[in-house]
Scaffold this active site. Sequence first.
Site, PDB file in Angstrom:
ATOM      1  N   HIS A  93       0.854  -1.188   0.000  1.00 10.72           N
ATOM      2  CA  HIS A  93       0.000   0.000   0.000  1.00 10.72           C
ATOM      3  C   HIS A  93       0.891   1.240   0.000  1.00 10.72           C
ATOM      4  O   HIS A  93       2.004   1.212   0.533  1.00 10.72           O
ATOM      5  CB  HIS A  93      -0.914  -0.003   1.227  1.00 10.72           C
ATOM      6  CG  HIS A  93      -1.970   1.052   1.169  1.00 10.72           C
ATOM      7  ND1 HIS A  93      -1.740   2.347   1.559  1.00 10.72           N
ATOM      8  CD2 HIS A  93      -3.265   1.004   0.749  1.00 10.72           C
ATOM      9  CE1 HIS A  93      -2.840   3.054   1.387  1.00 10.72           C
ATOM     10  NE2 HIS A  93      -3.778   2.269   0.889  1.00 10.72           N
ATOM     11  N   GLU A 141      -3.755   2.836  -7.328  1.00  9.68           N
ATOM     12  CA  GLU A 141      -4.096   3.959  -6.454  1.00  9.68           C
ATOM     13  C   GLU A 141      -3.039   5.066  -6.551  1.00  9.68           C
ATOM     14  O   GLU A 141      -2.023   5.001  -5.854  1.00  9.68           O
ATOM     15  CB  GLU A 141      -4.151   3.515  -4.988  1.00  9.68           C
ATOM     16  CG  GLU A 141      -5.332   2.696  -4.581  1.00  9.68           C
ATOM     17  CD  GLU A 141      -5.417   2.627  -3.061  1.00  9.68           C
ATOM     18  OE1 GLU A 141      -6.450   3.000  -2.518  1.00  9.68           O
ATOM     19  OE2 GLU A 141      -4.424   2.219  -2.429  1.00  9.68           O
TER      20      GLU A 141
END
Length: 222
Positions: A93, A141
């Site tokens: 992430h 993302e």
Amino acid sequence: MGSPFILLNYKTYIQGTGKGAVDIAKACKTVSEESGIEIAVAPQLPDIYRVASEVELSVFSQHMDGIGAGSFTGHVFGKCIKEAGAFGTLINHSERRLTLAEIEASLKAAKEFGLRAIICTNNVPTTAAAAALVPDYVAIEPPELIGSGIPVSKADPEVVSGSVEAVSKINPDVKVLCGAGISKGEDLRAALDLGSQGVLLASGIVKASDPKAALEDLIRLV
């Protein structure tokens, strides 16, 4: 296209901590059952067992390390989160970035322990590289849009469609999720129309005054 996959990342938001982690998971389960859409949650590590024990839905870890049993103080061991009730894990992430070697090691460990793996990426080239490692999902993302309230599907639709195209050429079995700024029904609809199979989102639901209502709004155009 089948039903989309929605993963709700709690990050370290206070609303998703402890009892709140369970309450939000219960809201996810209710909306999932009513809609038939798969909704999973990624609580903080100490809450994985609590959520998995109290709510029947898929629970993901926010991170895991590519290590085995042994002298690895402070690391996240795949077998431990699996036995705590985790179904899968996020890897890389943008708020917990890894090197390429670490990503590969974490993915190998996830597969060893039977965990569904989602590798997070930030642009088309990194998405293509991640797809070559053959995770279950890649989640595109752009970090500048995370938590912005501006959905990537509107701010930079080409990064989503380009990622979908790149992954389909490398390994069509790898699914693509879209993240960053996703919070409303229009955002999910746009992400799906661009070819993604679901979304990874956080603050728009976790920090909402009524997470269940926010989830219902998210899926209303599916």
